[in-house]
Design a protein around this motif. Structure first.
Motif, short mmCIF file in Angstrom:
data_model
loop_
_atom_site.label_atom_id
_atom_site.label_comp_id
_atom_site.label_asym_id
_atom_site.label_seq_id
_atom_site.Cartn_x
_atom_site.Cartn_y
_atom_site.Cartn_z
N GLY A 180 0.80 -1.22 0.00
CA GLY A 180 0.00 0.00 0.00
C GLY A 180 0.83 1.27 0.00
N ASP A 181 1.99 1.24 -0.63
CA ASP A 181 2.89 2.40 -0.65
C ASP A 181 2.30 3.49 -1.54
OD1 ASP A 181 4.93 4.22 -0.97
OD2 ASP A 181 6.49 2.73 -1.27
N VAL A 182 1.86 4.58 -0.92
CA VAL A 182 1.19 5.65 -1.66
C VAL A 182 2.18 6.35 -2.61
CG1 VAL A 182 1.58 7.40 0.12
CG2 VAL A 182 -0.34 7.65 -1.48
N PHE A 183 3.44 6.46 -2.21
CA PHE A 183 4.42 7.09 -3.09
C PHE A 183 4.62 6.25 -4.35
CE2 PHE A 183 9.05 7.93 -4.10
CZ PHE A 183 8.81 9.16 -4.69
N ILE A 207 1.74 6.79 -6.66
CA ILE A 207 1.85 8.05 -7.39
C ILE A 207 2.82 7.89 -8.56
CG2 ILE A 207 2.71 10.42 -7.24
CD1 ILE A 207 1.63 10.45 -4.35
N LEU A 208 3.94 7.24 -8.31
CA LEU A 208 4.93 7.05 -9.37
C LEU A 208 4.36 6.20 -10.51
CD1 LEU A 208 8.14 6.42 -7.24
CD2 LEU A 208 7.57 8.48 -8.55
N ARG A 209 3.58 5.18 -10.17
CA ARG A 209 2.97 4.36 -11.23
C ARG A 209 1.99 5.19 -12.06
NH1 ARG A 209 2.61 0.52 -6.92
NH2 ARG A 209 0.35 0.84 -6.74
N SER A 210 1.25 6.06 -11.39
CA SER A 210 0.30 6.91 -12.12
C SER A 210 1.02 7.87 -13.05
CB SER A 210 -0.57 7.68 -11.14
OG SER A 210 -1.39 6.81 -10.37
N ILE A 211 2.11 8.47 -12.56
CA ILE A 211 2.89 9.37 -13.40
C ILE A 211 3.45 8.61 -14.60
CG2 ILE A 211 4.99 10.77 -13.50
CD1 ILE A 211 4.46 11.50 -10.56
N HIS A 212 3.97 7.41 -14.33
CA HIS A 212 4.52 6.59 -15.41
C HIS A 212 3.47 6.31 -16.49
CE1 HIS A 212 5.05 2.63 -17.33
NE2 HIS A 212 6.33 2.93 -17.36
N ASP A 213 2.29 5.88 -16.08
CA ASP A 213 1.26 5.52 -17.06
C ASP A 213 0.79 6.73 -17.86
OD1 ASP A 213 1.52 2.95 -16.19
OD2 ASP A 213 -0.50 2.75 -15.38
N ASP A 214 0.74 7.89 -17.21
CA ASP A 214 0.36 9.10 -17.94
C ASP A 214 1.44 9.46 -18.96
OD1 ASP A 214 -1.55 11.49 -18.06
OD2 ASP A 214 0.39 12.47 -17.80
N ALA A 215 2.71 9.31 -18.56
CA ALA A 215 3.80 9.59 -19.49
C ALA A 215 3.77 8.64 -20.68
CB ALA A 215 5.14 9.49 -18.76
#
Length: 384
Positions: free
Chosen positions: A135-138, A141-149
């Motif tokens: 459940g690492d929130v950081f 967030i990084l996965r979400s940024i990656h997928d958007d990129a």
């Protein structure tokens, strides 16, 4: 110092388009920095440790630095100058700020010497599993940024292309007649000037990407590739042997045709196939599935599959039914017996389409050899 705005000066006013411009290469960075202003630009995944002087002498108001390595003095200066700085995150198997799609060699680096488990693709899956379970929130967030990129890079890559999606089951084995048929389809559509896009995994997806790879070569190249691949028919029990066979084909005939694979680490037990020249790999499967279908403006072909392929049929049928993406896109289901008797999806699809514009955009054909004509007919019947 010329080009440096003091804190008392008003912020630079830039148009929305200028504010969103991206810099993804050192060459582009040097060109823009030479003007004296990086204000409003998005600078992504660059090593700027030897560009300290440029950063100290350039206006960075309202700019954003995503994953760029910088000397501490340079990082402090650009922050003070009004920039947002998202520093690199060490130890990750992926770059969350990446500005381009993946290549097969990148995801499978280390395969030959150390096997699949040592590759960036496998390490990314393990990182995903570990951080998701904790459940690492950081990490989230990084996965979400990656997928958007990745989505941004995919849109840039496909701009102006006529994309046809090819869907089908992951369990289709190399060496089978159905696998060879899917490969012939990918080759034919690529030769017709279409960009083949698949879910990027094994089975029917790999076969279609293989066909696209074989498109520039003489017909016999595909026959030879199919024979070589049949020696490692499935990615179980050994992904390493399965992937090495694919790279053997690529090394024997380099410079194959282009296509796109859109796989996901959500299904980490399924490796991406090495025949897609450009790979948009996601952590979130829903983004991957919807993104593939939404970008297939020239139509979607559904080869025989199971639950996943049935889901994709109706994921595509829903926006066609409501016209939520504009005019319906062609849908071609392949293998009459499969889609009317084994998994009777076609009767329901036809009932949904009745008396709606999408009725002119669906077809059921007997074999992959009928697909190109069906796509052309559906496009013609729907009108401009």
């Amino acid at each position: 110092m010329a080009g440096v705005r003091s804190n008392s000066e008003p912020p630079v006013s830039r148009s929305p388009r200028e504010r969103g411009q991206e810099i993804d290469s050192i060459t582009a960075f040097d060109r823009v920095a030479a003007s004296g202003s990086l204000a409003g630009y998005r600078v992504r995944s660059l090593d700027l440790t030897d560009r300290t002087f440029a950063l100290l002498s350039t206006d960075t108001a309202e700019s954003v630095f995503l994953g760029c390595a910088m000397e501490p003095d340079a990082a402090a200066k650009v922050r003070a100058g009004g920039a947002l700085v998202f520093p690199p995150v060490p130890g990750l198997p992926v770059d969350p700020y990446r500005g381009s799609l993946y290549a097969p060699d990148e995801l499978f680096e280390g395969l030959v010497d150390a096997g699949y488990d040592a590759t960036p693709d496998a390490r990314a899956y393990h990182w995903y599993q570990e951080t998701k379970a904790g459940g690492d929130v950081f990490a989230s967030i990084l996965r979400s940024i990656h997928d958007d990129a990745v989505s941004d890079a995919l849109d840039e890559h496909l701009a102006g292309s006529r994309v046809v999606g090819i869907m089908g089951g992951h369990s289709l084995e190399r060496g089978s007649a159905a696998y060879a048929g899917a490969a012939r389809l990918g080759r034919r559509l690529t030769r017709d000037g279409l960009t083949v896009a698949t879910g990027g995994g094994p089975g029917a997806m790999e076969a279609a990407n293989l066909g696209a790879y074989a498109a520039p070569f003489e017909d016999g190249m595909l026959d030879s590739a199919l024979e070589l691949l049949s020696k490692a028919p499935y990615f179980r029990p050994s992904v390493t042997d399965w992937a090495r066979a694919a790279f053997d084909v690529r090394r024997s005939r380099p410079g194959g045709g282009a296509s796109v694979g859109i796989p996901t680490w959500f299904y980490g037990h399924e490796p991406p196939n090495p025949f897609a020249s450009h790979i948009a790999k996601y952590f979130v499967n829903a983004l991957r599935e919807d993104g593939l279908l939404a970008r297939s403006h020239a139509g979607v072909v559904f080869l025989p599959g199971a639950a996943g392929t049935v889901q994709e049929i109706f994921d595509n049928a829903t926006p066609n039914y409501y016209r939520s993406r504009g005019e319906p896109t062609p849908m071609v289901l392949v293998n009459r017996e499969h889609w009317t008797e084994e998994l009777p999806t076609w009767p329901l699809l036809r009932a949904l389409a009745a008396d709606r514009p999408m009725a002119a955009r669906i077809a059921l054909v007997d074999s992959v050899d009928d697909v190109p004509e069906a796509l052309a007919r559906l496009a013609a019947e729907a009108g401009p």
